[in-house]
Design an enzyme around this catalytic site. Structure first.
Site, PDB file in Angstrom:
ATOM      1  N   LYS A   1       0.842  -1.197   0.000  1.00  0.00           N
ATOM      2  CA  LYS A   1       0.000   0.000   0.000  1.00  0.00           C
ATOM      3  C   LYS A   1       0.872   1.241   0.000  1.00  0.00           C
ATOM      4  O   LYS A   1       1.711   1.423   0.876  1.00  0.00           O
ATOM      5  CB  LYS A   1      -0.912   0.025   1.232  1.00  0.00           C
ATOM      6  CG  LYS A   1      -1.941   1.159   1.142  1.00  0.00           C
ATOM      7  CD  LYS A   1      -2.650   1.436   2.446  1.00  0.00           C
ATOM      8  CE  LYS A   1      -1.871   2.310   3.372  1.00  0.00           C
ATOM      9  NZ  LYS A   1      -1.623   3.677   2.858  1.00  0.00           N
TER      10      LYS A   1
ATOM     11  N   GLU B   1      10.365   0.180  10.378  1.00  0.00           N
ATOM     12  CA  GLU B   1      11.372   1.227  10.202  1.00  0.00           C
ATOM     13  C   GLU B   1      10.701   2.526  10.601  1.00  0.00           C
ATOM     14  O   GLU B   1       9.874   3.047   9.865  1.00  0.00           O
ATOM     15  CB  GLU B   1      11.799   1.316   8.722  1.00  0.00           C
ATOM     16  CG  GLU B   1      12.523   0.111   8.200  1.00  0.00           C
ATOM     17  CD  GLU B   1      13.904  -0.041   8.796  1.00  0.00           C
ATOM     18  OE1 GLU B   1      14.459   0.950   9.311  1.00  0.00           O
ATOM     19  OE2 GLU B   1      14.427  -1.161   8.758  1.00  0.00           O
TER      20      GLU B   1
ATOM     21  N   CYS C   1      13.951   9.931   7.742  1.00  0.00           N
ATOM     22  CA  CYS C   1      13.867   9.301   9.063  1.00  0.00           C
ATOM     23  C   CYS C   1      15.186   9.395   9.812  1.00  0.00           C
ATOM     24  O   CYS C   1      15.200   9.556  11.022  1.00  0.00           O
ATOM     25  CB  CYS C   1      13.430   7.848   8.930  1.00  0.00           C
ATOM     26  SG  CYS C   1      14.455   6.899   7.802  1.00  0.00           S
TER      27      CYS C   1
ATOM     28  N   GLU D   1      10.573  13.973  16.812  1.00  0.00           N
ATOM     29  CA  GLU D   1      10.873  14.028  15.383  1.00  0.00           C
ATOM     30  C   GLU D   1      10.043  15.134  14.740  1.00  0.00           C
ATOM     31  O   GLU D   1       8.817  15.106  14.803  1.00  0.00           O
ATOM     32  CB  GLU D   1      10.539  12.675  14.734  1.00  0.00           C
ATOM     33  CG  GLU D   1      10.918  12.644  13.277  1.00  0.00           C
ATOM     34  CD  GLU D   1      10.767  11.255  12.655  1.00  0.00           C
ATOM     35  OE1 GLU D   1       9.682  10.661  12.766  1.00  0.00           O
ATOM     36  OE2 GLU D   1      11.747  10.768  12.055  1.00  0.00           O
TER      37      GLU D   1
HETATM   38  P1  NAI Z   1       2.204   7.452   9.085  1.00  0.00           P
HETATM   39  O1  NAI Z   1       3.038   6.543   9.894  1.00  0.00           O
HETATM   40  O2  NAI Z   1       0.807   7.726   9.541  1.00  0.00           O
HETATM   41  O3  NAI Z   1       2.105   6.923   7.561  1.00  0.00           O
HETATM   42  C1  NAI Z   1       2.984   6.025   6.940  1.00  0.00           C
HETATM   43  C2  NAI Z   1       2.202   4.926   6.244  1.00  0.00           C
HETATM   44  O4  NAI Z   1       1.428   4.237   7.216  1.00  0.00           O
HETATM   45  C3  NAI Z   1       1.194   5.412   5.197  1.00  0.00           C
HETATM   46  O5  NAI Z   1       1.152   4.493   4.136  1.00  0.00           O
HETATM   47  C4  NAI Z   1      -0.123   5.388   5.944  1.00  0.00           C
HETATM   48  O6  NAI Z   1      -1.229   5.213   5.100  1.00  0.00           O
HETATM   49  C5  NAI Z   1       0.062   4.176   6.833  1.00  0.00           C
HETATM   50  N1  NAI Z   1      -0.781   4.163   8.035  1.00  0.00           N
HETATM   51  C6  NAI Z   1      -1.235   5.219   8.743  1.00  0.00           C
HETATM   52  N2  NAI Z   1      -1.998   4.805   9.767  1.00  0.00           N
HETATM   53  C7  NAI Z   1      -2.042   3.460   9.709  1.00  0.00           C
HETATM   54  C8  NAI Z   1      -2.674   2.451  10.489  1.00  0.00           C
HETATM   55  N3  NAI Z   1      -3.433   2.770  11.530  1.00  0.00           N
HETATM   56  N4  NAI Z   1      -2.484   1.168  10.153  1.00  0.00           N
HETATM   57  C9  NAI Z   1      -1.708   0.830   9.096  1.00  0.00           C
HETATM   58  N5  NAI Z   1      -1.109   1.742   8.321  1.00  0.00           N
HETATM   59  C10 NAI Z   1      -1.260   3.038   8.621  1.00  0.00           C
HETATM   60  O7  NAI Z   1       2.973   8.807   8.935  1.00  0.00           O
HETATM   61  P2  NAI Z   1       2.366  10.256   8.573  1.00  0.00           P
HETATM   62  O8  NAI Z   1       1.094  10.472   9.294  1.00  0.00           O
HETATM   63  O9  NAI Z   1       2.351  10.372   7.124  1.00  0.00           O
HETATM   64  O10 NAI Z   1       3.493  11.187   9.178  1.00  0.00           O
HETATM   65  C11 NAI Z   1       3.539  11.421  10.589  1.00  0.00           C
HETATM   66  C12 NAI Z   1       4.950  11.437  11.086  1.00  0.00           C
HETATM   67  O11 NAI Z   1       5.533  10.162  10.928  1.00  0.00           O
HETATM   68  C13 NAI Z   1       5.887  12.345  10.330  1.00  0.00           C
HETATM   69  O12 NAI Z   1       5.795  13.671  10.756  1.00  0.00           O
HETATM   70  C14 NAI Z   1       7.208  11.731  10.657  1.00  0.00           C
HETATM   71  O13 NAI Z   1       7.624  12.179  11.922  1.00  0.00           O
HETATM   72  C15 NAI Z   1       6.912  10.257  10.717  1.00  0.00           C
HETATM   73  N6  NAI Z   1       7.258   9.563   9.458  1.00  0.00           N
HETATM   74  C16 NAI Z   1       8.404   8.835   9.417  1.00  0.00           C
HETATM   75  C17 NAI Z   1       8.800   8.233   8.251  1.00  0.00           C
HETATM   76  C18 NAI Z   1      10.052   7.434   8.172  1.00  0.00           C
HETATM   77  O14 NAI Z   1      10.659   7.360   7.108  1.00  0.00           O
HETATM   78  N7  NAI Z   1      10.465   6.775   9.238  1.00  0.00           N
HETATM   79  C19 NAI Z   1       8.029   8.377   7.011  1.00  0.00           C
HETATM   80  C20 NAI Z   1       6.803   9.110   7.168  1.00  0.00           C
HETATM   81  C21 NAI Z   1       6.464   9.690   8.357  1.00  0.00           C
END
Ligand code: NAI
Ligand code: MG
Length: 494
Positions: free
Chosen positions: A185, A261, A295, A392
């Site tokens: 996804k 990750e 990240c 973060e």
């Molecule tokens: P997120 O963790 O909500 O989204 C990342 C992925 O997880 C997306 O595909 C989203 O659709 C999915 N997702 C969201 N909620 C979910 C759930 N309940 N169950 C399964 N999948 C789910 O991150 P978001 O909201 O885009 O960003 C929030 C913060 O997360 C950012 O400000 C940053 O601090 C961190 N982040 C870290 C990343 C990394 O590379 N480690 C990448 C993106 C965000």
């Protein structure tokens, strides 16, 4: 603001890719994906809900249980993956434009770094596909024992928006090499390039059902994947908060293993003996690459007291020179943040920094009159307990902290809930080695930062995650070990 160039790109694929075909969602629902330069809609794409996840998992299960992919030779899988890599290379320009349009990342970064890295990942793991084997066991009785390394099964992969296509290839490549089948996804902010990549997988000869690509929201489609009883493993990249939800969902469903990750708050330590000009370059890149949406960004910059003032002054000069603008324009280093939510979150952290009495030296402002641009920002006089030093931000905000000794900075460097990466700039190898052993993080960079390689395991300690990607570790997380034991009746027992 400079006039916005209109990239000549037509969005060709906007539907779910299931069992080798592009299909509408079961509900017929769609959602819009937005251009971060303006906040305007680019197009709408199909929205997967639980029903679509079920259909995709069925296709993947059927491909795993009955299809050719896990059964053909590793050599053959590798050959198809290499063909896939060649096709991605042939479509690189179009993919790069699509990626910049959907994510706001500077075009050159997509063309020359991210997509080529994705291609490398495909080829790297294509090379592994025919080199996966088990052990012959030294049994203590008259038995013959060996292990089989089998693909784990149907895998669910959930990726973020900060490097959409690179993450896509990082996730699918080792899983494909092992013979797994996949439901992946994309992030709701950036669905476009994954669909395009799905079409190329089909052209390369990846059989129907092996790679299923969904777009949809995390709380709906992502949650349905995490708790699905017929997905054998989940690999996730994103926030720590959602990582926890995924583990919880696994615990409450079929106990599928998870690779996570997650976030970071990585320290970059600059010792007095470092070359200051070089340190400025590295620190600047460590924080502002990809507008801070990384990240393992070096978002806590610890500078030793002897060069602190000089470093701060020059870091500000460099940040002010950062070329902000439309990510399609040549020379632009800094585009918009991904969306309104991230934009608001970053601006809120900048307010926290001011409230907690860190000194704002440059930036902190919105840039332009539309879209989600934020100026490169620097705070100095940052204390370890401040929110901007602990949480973060995922944006272009450098926090500079002063320190006296290596002992002190080791202690302070470890003082967050995260443990993804750390860097040290010094000419003293003993100091560098001491630091490398003492930091509780998954990656250490000495006199460099953000150097990521397919042959280099990547992942976090503490709340930065579970498991490692890349290298052989990345492969192993898609394999199950099976021991096979058989009595030795008439052969000598050796
Ligand atoms: P997120 O963790 O909500 O989204 C990342 C992925 O997880 C997306 O595909 C989203 O659709 C999915 N997702 C969201 N909620 C979910 C759930 N309940 N169950 C399964 N999948 C789910 O991150 P978001 O909201 O885009 O960003 C929030 C913060 O997360 C950012 O400000 C940053 O601090 C961190 N982040 C870290 C990343 C990394 O590379 N480690 C990448 C993106 C965000
Ligand atoms: Mg979220």
């Amino acid at each position: 603001m400079a006039k916005m160039p209109s990239p000549s790109v037509t969005v060709k694929y906007t539907k779910l890719f299931i069992n080798g075909e592009f299909v509408d969602s079961v509900s017929g629902r769609t959602f819009e994906t937005f251009d971060p330069r303006t906040g305007d809609s680019i197009t709408s794409v199909a929205e997967a809900t639980k029903e679509d996840v079920d259909v995709a998992v069925k296709a993947a299960r059927n491909a795993f249980d009955h299809g050719p992919w896990p059964r053909i030779s590793g050599y053959e899988r590798g050959r198809i993956m290499n063909k896939y890599a060649d096709l991605v290379e042939q479509h690189l320009e179009e993919l790069a434009v699509l990626e910049t349009l959907d994510s706001g990342k500077p075009l050159a970064g997509c063309q020359y770094y991210e997509i080529p890295e994705g291609i490398k990942g495909l080829r790297y793991y294509a090379g592994w596909a025919d080199k996966i084997h088990g052990l012959t066991l030294k049994m203590s009785g008259p038995y013959q024992g060996y292990t089989l390394q089998e693909p784990i099964g149907v895998v669910g992969q959930i990726i973020p928006w900060n490097a959409p296509l690179l993450m896509f290839f990082n996730k699918i490549s080792p899983a494909l090499a092992c013979g797994c089948t996949i439901v992946i996804k994309s992030a709701e902010q950036t669905p476009l390039t994954a669909f395009y990549a799905a079409q190329l997988a089909k052209e390369a000869g990846i059989p129907p059902g092996v790679l299923n690509v969904l777009s949809g929201f995390g709380e709906i489609a992502g949650a349905a994947m995490s708790k699905h009883m017929d997905i054998d493993k989940i690999s996730f990249t994103g926030s720590t908060e959602v990582g926890r939800l995924i583990m919880e969902a696994s615990a409450k469903s079929n106990l599928k293993p998870v690779t996570l990750e997650l976030g970071g708050k990585s320290p970059l330590v600059i010792m007095d003996d470092a070359d200051v000009e070089e340190a400025i370059k590295i620190a600047h890149m460590a924080v502002y690459a990809n507008m801070g949406q990384v990240c393992c960004a070096g978002s806590r910059v610890f500078v030793q007291e002897g060069i602190y003032d000089e470093f701060v002054k020059k870091a500000v000069e460099r940040a002010k020179k950062q070329m902000i603008g439309d990510p399609f324009l040549p020379g632009v280093e800094h585009g918009p943040q991904i969306d309104k939510a991230q934009f608001d979150k970053i601006l809120e952290y900048i307010e926290f920094g001011k409230k907690e009495k860190a000194t704002l030296l440059t930036g902190g402002q919105i840039w332009g009159d539309r879209g989600f641009y934020i100026e490169p920002t620097i705070f100095c006089d940052v204390k370890d307990t401040m929110k901007i030093a602990q949480e973060e931000i995922f944006g272009p905000v450098m926090s500079i902290l002063k320190f006296k000794s290596i002992e002190e900075v080791i202690e302070r460097g470890n003082k967050t809930m995260y443990g993804l990466a750390a860097g040290i700039l010094t000419k003293n190898i003993d100091v560098a080695n001491r630091f490398s052993r003492a930091l509780r993080v998954g990656v250490i960079w000495i006199n460099c930062f953000l150097v990521i390689d397919k042959d280099c395991p990547f992942g976090g300690f503490k709340m930065s995650g579970i498991g490692r990607e890349s290298c052989i570790q990345g492969l192993q997380s898609y394999l199950q070990v099976k021991s096979v034991i058989c009595p030795l009746q008439e052969s000598p027992w050796l």
